[in-house]
Design an enzyme around this catalytic site. Sequence first.
Site, PDB file in Angstrom:
ATOM      1  N   GLY A   1       1.512  -0.236  10.528  1.00 13.51           N
ATOM      2  CA  GLY A   1       1.157   0.103  11.899  1.00 13.51           C
ATOM      3  C   GLY A   1       1.848   1.378  12.346  1.00 13.51           C
TER       4      GLY A   1
ATOM      5  CE  LYS B   1       6.376  -1.100   0.335  1.00  9.37           C
ATOM      6  NZ  LYS B   1       5.765  -1.952   1.382  1.00  9.37           N
TER       7      LYS B   1
END
Length: 230
Positions: A100, A3
């Site tokens: 999630g 990232k």
Amino acid sequence: ASKLAILASLAFKSTVRSDDVFREGISGIQSADFQYAEELGYGIKLLAIAKRRSDGLEVRVHPTLIERDGSLNQVDGVFNAVRLDGDLLGRALFVGRGAGPEPTSSAIVADLIDLAHNLRRGVHNRIPHGVVDDLAICSMDSIRSRYYFRLWVTDTPGVLARIGSICDDYGISVASVIQKETDESAGRAELVFLTHEACEVNFQEAIESMSQLDVVTDVASTFRIESLVE
């Protein structure tokens, strides 16, 4: 690390690859470090840090002590945060859920909507990322930081003097030292140090020298300290 390579490439319009990023994991963190960091006014977070310097880019990922009252220290659980510091923008903080089923499905659906929009408009690719500066990746040895380190030492006179002498030899100024615990049965004591800013290579060599002392039984942990005062 991956990232950070993407973000740094976009932010600095340079080519940064995942392999360029220094990385250090969280396995060395012990419960005592969270406790002592809290007492000293810090929290511990895994940070991905990219900085532009006059000689190139710093790109690194590692556990870091940051001010307890700072905004990044309040980011917990499934939340991620990205903080930007720009010349004209100033400081901006973006916080959102990064894990999630709902955040993941939202990101996937957003990509599908973009794809459908591009197909309908006859656009076959996104605007390519442009490289403006081919910036060098700075060696980790060259960074400057403050440091936290924790040692177990024999509970005998002169220990601090010997550790302080090594710090002096490597140009490291100690900001504070606290004796936290004493293991009387083993005849040893636990010391926690905070330093002023020092060069990474000097700090690592100093820690290696300390580990060779007969009065040091264990180098329990070392962490960098990043100042992120709002």
